[in-house]
Design an enzyme around this catalytic site. Structure first.
Site, PDB file in Angstrom:
ATOM      1  N   GLN A 137      22.889  68.297  51.780  1.00  0.00           N
ATOM      2  CA  GLN A 137      21.732  69.199  51.633  1.00  0.00           C
ATOM      3  C   GLN A 137      21.621  70.147  52.834  1.00  0.00           C
ATOM      4  O   GLN A 137      21.478  71.351  52.682  1.00  0.00           O
ATOM      5  CB  GLN A 137      20.447  68.372  51.492  1.00  0.00           C
ATOM      6  CG  GLN A 137      19.218  69.218  51.182  1.00  0.00           C
ATOM      7  CD  GLN A 137      17.907  68.485  51.405  1.00  0.00           C
ATOM      8  OE1 GLN A 137      17.849  67.436  52.046  1.00  0.00           O
ATOM      9  NE2 GLN A 137      16.828  69.038  50.871  1.00  0.00           N
ATOM     10  N   LEU A 138      21.694  69.590  54.039  1.00  0.00           N
ATOM     11  CA  LEU A 138      21.583  70.417  55.245  1.00  0.00           C
ATOM     12  C   LEU A 138      22.913  71.105  55.558  1.00  0.00           C
ATOM     13  O   LEU A 138      22.950  72.277  55.930  1.00  0.00           O
ATOM     14  CB  LEU A 138      21.147  69.521  56.418  1.00  0.00           C
ATOM     15  CG  LEU A 138      21.020  70.165  57.792  1.00  0.00           C
ATOM     16  CD1 LEU A 138      19.969  71.271  57.789  1.00  0.00           C
ATOM     17  CD2 LEU A 138      20.658  69.111  58.841  1.00  0.00           C
ATOM     18  N   ASP A 151      34.165  66.846  55.025  1.00  0.00           N
ATOM     19  CA  ASP A 151      33.363  65.855  54.300  1.00  0.00           C
ATOM     20  C   ASP A 151      34.334  64.844  53.710  1.00  0.00           C
ATOM     21  O   ASP A 151      35.552  65.058  53.770  1.00  0.00           O
ATOM     22  CB  ASP A 151      32.535  66.551  53.184  1.00  0.00           C
ATOM     23  CG  ASP A 151      31.215  65.824  52.939  1.00  0.00           C
ATOM     24  OD1 ASP A 151      31.263  64.603  52.695  1.00  0.00           O
ATOM     25  OD2 ASP A 151      30.153  66.466  53.022  1.00  0.00           O
ATOM     26  N   ILE A 152      33.793  63.780  53.086  1.00  0.00           N
ATOM     27  CA  ILE A 152      34.713  62.798  52.489  1.00  0.00           C
ATOM     28  C   ILE A 152      35.176  63.238  51.099  1.00  0.00           C
ATOM     29  O   ILE A 152      36.049  62.634  50.511  1.00  0.00           O
ATOM     30  CB  ILE A 152      34.097  61.372  52.421  1.00  0.00           C
ATOM     31  CG1 ILE A 152      32.690  61.420  51.827  1.00  0.00           C
ATOM     32  CG2 ILE A 152      34.095  60.714  53.790  1.00  0.00           C
ATOM     33  CD1 ILE A 152      32.113  60.058  51.523  1.00  0.00           C
ATOM     34  N   ARG A 153      34.504  64.274  50.552  1.00  0.00           N
ATOM     35  CA  ARG A 153      34.951  64.858  49.275  1.00  0.00           C
ATOM     36  C   ARG A 153      35.070  66.364  49.427  1.00  0.00           C
ATOM     37  O   ARG A 153      34.350  66.962  50.220  1.00  0.00           O
ATOM     38  CB  ARG A 153      33.932  64.559  48.165  1.00  0.00           C
ATOM     39  CG  ARG A 153      34.185  63.219  47.535  1.00  0.00           C
ATOM     40  CD  ARG A 153      33.148  62.827  46.503  1.00  0.00           C
ATOM     41  NE  ARG A 153      32.833  61.407  46.679  1.00  0.00           N
ATOM     42  CZ  ARG A 153      31.818  60.933  47.359  1.00  0.00           C
ATOM     43  NH1 ARG A 153      30.965  61.765  47.925  1.00  0.00           N
ATOM     44  NH2 ARG A 153      31.623  59.635  47.500  1.00  0.00           N
ATOM     45  N   ASP A 208      36.944  61.477  57.036  1.00  0.00           N
ATOM     46  CA  ASP A 208      36.019  60.345  57.101  1.00  0.00           C
ATOM     47  C   ASP A 208      35.739  60.119  58.587  1.00  0.00           C
ATOM     48  O   ASP A 208      36.649  59.796  59.353  1.00  0.00           O
ATOM     49  CB  ASP A 208      36.698  59.112  56.476  1.00  0.00           C
ATOM     50  CG  ASP A 208      35.799  57.889  56.546  1.00  0.00           C
ATOM     51  OD1 ASP A 208      34.740  57.946  57.218  1.00  0.00           O
ATOM     52  OD2 ASP A 208      36.162  56.867  55.929  1.00  0.00           O
ATOM     53  N   TYR A 226      18.141  52.813  58.141  1.00  0.00           N
ATOM     54  CA  TYR A 226      18.351  54.236  58.449  1.00  0.00           C
ATOM     55  C   TYR A 226      17.556  54.621  59.703  1.00  0.00           C
ATOM     56  O   TYR A 226      18.095  55.224  60.637  1.00  0.00           O
ATOM     57  CB  TYR A 226      17.898  55.058  57.235  1.00  0.00           C
ATOM     58  CG  TYR A 226      17.799  56.557  57.438  1.00  0.00           C
ATOM     59  CD1 TYR A 226      18.932  57.336  57.675  1.00  0.00           C
ATOM     60  CD2 TYR A 226      16.557  57.204  57.344  1.00  0.00           C
ATOM     61  CE1 TYR A 226      18.828  58.714  57.827  1.00  0.00           C
ATOM     62  CE2 TYR A 226      16.450  58.581  57.482  1.00  0.00           C
ATOM     63  CZ  TYR A 226      17.584  59.334  57.730  1.00  0.00           C
ATOM     64  OH  TYR A 226      17.487  60.689  57.880  1.00  0.00           O
ATOM     65  N   LYS A 245      18.982  55.712  63.288  1.00  0.00           N
ATOM     66  CA  LYS A 245      18.654  57.031  63.876  1.00  0.00           C
ATOM     67  C   LYS A 245      18.060  56.850  65.276  1.00  0.00           C
ATOM     68  O   LYS A 245      18.368  57.616  66.195  1.00  0.00           O
ATOM     69  CB  LYS A 245      17.682  57.805  62.974  1.00  0.00           C
ATOM     70  CG  LYS A 245      18.341  58.397  61.746  1.00  0.00           C
ATOM     71  CD  LYS A 245      19.333  59.506  62.121  1.00  0.00           C
ATOM     72  CE  LYS A 245      20.111  60.055  60.961  1.00  0.00           C
ATOM     73  NZ  LYS A 245      21.236  60.905  61.344  1.00  0.00           N
TER      74      LYS A 245
HETATM   75  C1  AKB Z   1      14.686  60.488  53.867  1.00  0.00           C
HETATM   76  O1  AKB Z   1      13.727  60.578  53.083  1.00  0.00           O
HETATM   77  O2  AKB Z   1      15.332  59.454  54.051  1.00  0.00           O
HETATM   78  C2  AKB Z   1      15.057  61.719  54.665  1.00  0.00           C
HETATM   79  C3  AKB Z   1      14.408  61.725  56.000  1.00  0.00           C
HETATM   80  C4  AKB Z   1      12.971  61.953  56.140  1.00  0.00           C
HETATM   81  O3  AKB Z   1      15.085  61.556  56.987  1.00  0.00           O
HETATM   82  N1  AKB Z   1      14.696  62.900  53.946  1.00  0.00           N
END
Ligand code: AKB
Length: 314
Positions: free
Chosen positions: A12-13, A34-36, A49, A138, A142
């Protein structure tokens, strides 16, 4: 001359940042990876990768790379399906990038962070420096990634820069596996004339940003003089915040027939509930003059205009 490697260029980004960087530095200065393979190859492209550090090093040497934008990651909701795999991709991918940046003496690295680093103990609006107890793998990856970035900057002088993005709203490439994805889906449903089923409760407030602001913020941060930056962890970044109900009401002004129903997804609701509903980005505004241009109203107008054009062309 700059040579920029974008890892995760099809996302997306990545799609929009690649185009903006090509406009600024020239078509040949940007190497997408990218991987594809992408659907359309608009720039120099390498299948890569990021977990394969030999391949990463080869790509950096082959193209004489000076900067890396490392965008590849598994997002919040998708990450919960396989936490160990998510940790591996999100964390070891970054470590490979930081290592290559250190040993190949790259000029700059960009690492996207997220509002997912915040948690239930974070006050609202979330300050730049605050209590963080991310609830998802996630968010944990991060937050750890931000700290690795600061560590490589302090210990090895790697000039790595980062932003904590809110939910990103865009029309070119859809997001996948995030908790804020509803705020993109609702626009597609509005333009298709379909009924929108929302997986978050109507009053769940989250920070959001329109893609042109996110791309501009990224480029402005990367161009800012190093001396003006007070942190190499992620900068808080704010534009507007909204609930599904508020976004729906705004869309209804343009698409009066749009209907919404709520089918709550427990996982994504609990993730959204753990995040801050708004953030304070004073430090970014002070350090490198960040200023958003799009609020909910102008985002809605522009999204609808561009999605209508996109569907009319097909
Ligand atoms: C998500 O929803 O996981 C992402 C984010 C806020 O990092 N869009």
């Amino acid at each position: 001359m700059e040579k920029i490697l974008i890892i995760g260029a099809n996302g997306q980004l990545g799609t929009e940042l690649s185009a903006a960087l090509q406009t600024k530095y020239g078509q040949d200065a940007v190497i997408g990876s990218d991987i594809r393979k992408p659907q359309e190859e608009n720039s120099i492209f390498e299948l890569l990768d990021v977990l394969d550090n030999d391949a990463l090093l080869k790509t950096v040497k082959k193209h004489k790379i000076t900067q890396i934008y490392h965008l590849a990651a598994i997002l919040s909701a998708k990450g919960e399906e396989n936490p160990k795999m998510t940790w591996n991709i999100n964390m070891n991918g970054l470590l490979n990038v930081l290592e290559v940046a250190h040993y190949e003496k790259l000029k700059k690295v960009y690492y996207p962070s997220s509002i997912a680093v915040f948690g239930t103990t974070t006050p609202s609006p979330a300050p730049q420096y605050t209590s963080m107890n991310p609830a998802t793998i996630y968010g944990i990856s991060k937050r750890a990634g931000e700290q690795w970035c600061e560590y490589y900057f302090n210990k090895y002088g790697v000039d790595v820069r980062s932003l904590r993005y809110p939910g990103l709203i865009s029309y070119k490439t859809s997001p996948g596996g995030g908790t804020t994805d509803y705020a993109v889906d609702i626009f597609y449903k509005a333009v298709e004339g379909a009924k929108f089923s929302c997986f978050l409760e109507e009053n769940t407030r989250l920070p959001m940003m329109y893609m042109p602001d996110a791309v501009r913020a990224t480029m402005e941060l990367m161009e800012a003089p190093k001396e003006s930056l007070s942190t190499h962890e992620g900068y808080n970044l704010n534009a507007f915040d909204c609930t599904p109900k508020e976004l729906y009401n705004e869309l209804k002004k343009h698409v009066p027939n749009l209907e919404i129903s709520y089918q709550i997804d427990k996982l994504r609701q609990s993730i959204a509930d753990s995040w801050s509903d708004t953030v304070n980005d004073d430090v970014a505004r002070k350090d490198w003059n960040w200023n958003h241009r799009y609020d909910m109203e102008s985002t809605t107008k522009d999204m609808l205009l561009n999605l209508k054009k996109k569907f009319a062309v097909k």
